[in-house]
Design a protein around this motif. Structure first.
Motif, PDB file in Angstrom:
ATOM      1  N   LEU A   1       0.823  -1.213   0.000  1.00 12.69           N
ATOM      2  CA  LEU A   1       0.000   0.000   0.000  1.00 12.69           C
ATOM      3  C   LEU A   1       0.854   1.259   0.000  1.00 12.69           C
ATOM      4  N   ASP A   2       2.133   1.077   0.226  1.00 10.78           N
ATOM      5  CA  ASP A   2       3.125   2.161   0.158  1.00 10.78           C
ATOM      6  C   ASP A   2       4.162   1.740  -0.880  1.00 10.78           C
TER       7      ASP A   2
ATOM      8  N   PRO B   1       7.208  -3.515   7.442  1.00 12.82           N
ATOM      9  CA  PRO B   1       6.107  -2.560   7.353  1.00 12.82           C
ATOM     10  C   PRO B   1       5.793  -1.954   8.724  1.00 12.82           C
ATOM     11  N   ASP B   2       5.211  -0.768   8.699  1.00 10.11           N
ATOM     12  CA  ASP B   2       4.766  -0.153   9.954  1.00 10.11           C
ATOM     13  C   ASP B   2       3.484  -0.813  10.450  1.00 10.11           C
ATOM     14  N   ARG B   3       2.687  -1.359   9.523  1.00  9.23           N
ATOM     15  CA  ARG B   3       1.450  -2.041   9.879  1.00  9.23           C
ATOM     16  C   ARG B   3       1.020  -2.910   8.707  1.00  9.23           C
ATOM     17  N   VAL B   4       0.185  -3.892   9.021  1.00  8.66           N
ATOM     18  CA  VAL B   4      -0.284  -4.851   8.020  1.00  8.66           C
ATOM     19  C   VAL B   4      -1.798  -4.994   8.156  1.00  8.66           C
ATOM     20  N   PHE B   5      -2.479  -4.901   7.017  1.00  5.41           N
ATOM     21  CA  PHE B   5      -3.914  -5.155   6.966  1.00  5.41           C
ATOM     22  C   PHE B   5      -4.141  -6.539   6.358  1.00  5.41           C
TER      23      PHE B   5
ATOM     24  N   PRO C   1      -7.231   1.545  -0.304  1.00  8.08           N
ATOM     25  CA  PRO C   1      -6.493   2.762  -0.660  1.00  8.08           C
ATOM     26  C   PRO C   1      -5.043   2.734  -0.191  1.00  8.08           C
ATOM     27  N   PRO C   2      -4.201   3.588  -0.752  1.00  6.64           N
ATOM     28  CA  PRO C   2      -2.806   3.669  -0.303  1.00  6.64           C
ATOM     29  C   PRO C   2      -2.732   3.998   1.183  1.00  6.64           C
TER      30      PRO C   2
ATOM     31  N   LEU D   1     -15.865   3.388   2.842  1.00  2.57           N
ATOM     32  CA  LEU D   1     -15.541   3.278   4.262  1.00  2.57           C
ATOM     33  C   LEU D   1     -14.085   2.888   4.499  1.00  2.57           C
ATOM     34  N   ALA D   2     -13.374   2.541   3.435  1.00  2.00           N
ATOM     35  CA  ALA D   2     -11.968   2.198   3.633  1.00  2.00           C
ATOM     36  C   ALA D   2     -11.188   3.355   4.259  1.00  2.00           C
TER      37      ALA D   2
END
Length: 420
Positions: free
Chosen positions: A255-256, A281-285, A297-298, A412-413
């Motif tokens: 996403l980045d 990564p700083d975070r993972v979805f 989204p990014p 809503l993302a």
């Protein structure tokens, strides 16, 4: 006029049905095997096929169940009794040359004089039982498979007595099955793919089709150190017996752009290779719906993983996930919470998003029906998640309520990102 009482006396069809039940339990073939060979008792050390089950054998002559007229019926319905006796006698071994024998009892009454009626039924020999069920050819086939098998693998004798009908069910593939277990015995934990087994008729499709029967045979043939008892079930067949398995894959999106791998932002890779990369990564979805994942989204410093439903356990190999926050977004239904529960068992710090009561009721018009809910207790949910899960599995908001991820507006993302 009173309706005649229904006759419940044993008929030839009743006798065949009783003997057919013995066949269906495997008792006739197990007895045939005992008559042919002396079977050792006690399970193989690695056997998992109900080793506690006792061998179902019969002793011949075998007494059969007989429901016969009462003394009152002999006097009041003698013509019916006479027809019953004639039908039973016509189907007996004395008239057909095989099947059941009748033991007779002499009776003497003032109204009817001296007569004889059936007192007991017996099957003299196992051959009579097989003939009565029309299974003589099947028995010969079973003995042929027994001879072919025990000549090569005598340790399978107890299993044959436990699974005789299973042996017959696989008669068309039995030669290949023997060749296959012979190969495994000669090449324990080979590390090869099933396709690399060099025997005609044995390939990946054959292994996939026959995993269950192969597992039963291999557990009794292979030495304990050739079996990984931690791996169970058809999906773990390769791991249990040391074959190479198709490597698990995972799809991800960066996403980045700075987290792109070789310039690629959307790719499917082997889990083991992804685990070996220096990914920070700083975070993972983690999401379940493909279109949701593609339209996500990014986000600065973030990766997105496509979850794969109940396959989330494979993500345990990604050790670097332990070093960053994880956000899971799944369906609001019982299975969605069950998947979240499994994921949190691997990564206790996982947070869920858009899986709460407010979201569920905000999209009430988009509810659908969950036909086969998950109902077991879950131990890795937060109190709020567990309360909603409990409402869903107990139908407190209606039967089978579910809100699928793809039914939530993708706008809503952004709201999702703002919350996490």
């Amino acid at each position: 006029m009173a309706t005649p009482a229904k006759i419940t006396w044993t008929t030839p069809d009743d006798i065949r049905l009783d003997v057919e039940r013995l066949w269906g339990r495997g008792a006739l073939l197990a007895t045939l095997l005992h008559e042919k060979i002396a079977l050792p008792h006690g399970p193989h050390p690695t056997a998992v096929c109900e080793p506690e089950q006792k061998l179902a054998t019969l002793t011949f002559p075998l007494k059969l169940r007989l429901r016969r007229p009462t003394s009152t019926e002999l006097g009041t319905a003698f013509e019916r009794v006479r027809r019953w006796i004639a039908a039973l006698e016509a189907a007996s071994r004395a008239h057909t040359g095989a099947g059941f024998e009748i033991t007779w009892e002499e009776i003497n009454s003032r109204q009817l004089g001296r007569n004889r009626v059936p007192l007991a039924l017996t099957l003299p020999r196992l051959d009579d039982a097989l003939s009565l069920t029309g299974r003589t050819d099947d028995a010969r086939q079973f003995l042929a498979q027994t001879d072919a098998t025990l000549e090569r693998f005598p340790d399978l004798a107890p299993w044959f007595a436990l699974r005789p009908l299973t042996v017959l069910e696989h008669q068309a593939a039995w030669t290949q099955l023997l060749d296959c277990i012979g190969w495994f015995k000669a090449h324990p934990r080979s590390g090869l793919y099933a396709r690399q087994i060099g025997i005609t008729g044995i390939d990946t499709k054959f292994i996939d089709t026959h995993k269950r029967i192969l597992a039963e045979l291999l557990d009794r043939i292979l030495p304990p150190d050739a079996i990984d008892n931690r791996a169970n079930g058809a999906a773990a067949f390769e791991a249990r017996y040391g074959l190479a398995a198709k490597p698990p894959l995972v799809r991800l999106r960066a996403l980045d752009p700075r987290l792109a791998i070789g310039g690629l932002t959307d790719l499917t890779v082997r889990i083991d290779e992804l685990a070996a990369l220096d990914v920070r990564p700083d975070r993972v979805f983690i999401v379940e719906n493909e279109i949701t994942g593609l339209a996500f989204p990014p986000a600065t410093g973030a990766l997105l993983l496509f979850g794969g439903g109940y396959g989330v356990e494979q993500l345990a190999a990604l050790g670097w996930l332990n070093a960053c926050p994880i956000v899971y977004w799944g369906d609001i239904d019982t299975h969605g919470f069950a998947i979240l529960d499994r994921l949190r068992a691997l990564f206790p710090r996982v947070r869920s998003t858009l899986m709460d009561r407010d979201t569920l009721f905000a999209f009430r018009a988009a509810w659908s029906f969950e036909a086969a809910p998950h109902v077991a207790d879950l131990g890795n949910l937060t109190p709020q998640e567990n309360a909603l899960y409990d409402d869903l599995r107990r139908d407190r908001h209606g039967p089978g309520v579910r809100l699928e991820q793809e039914r939530i507006n993708l706008q809503l993302a952004k709201y999702l990102l703002d919350r996490v």
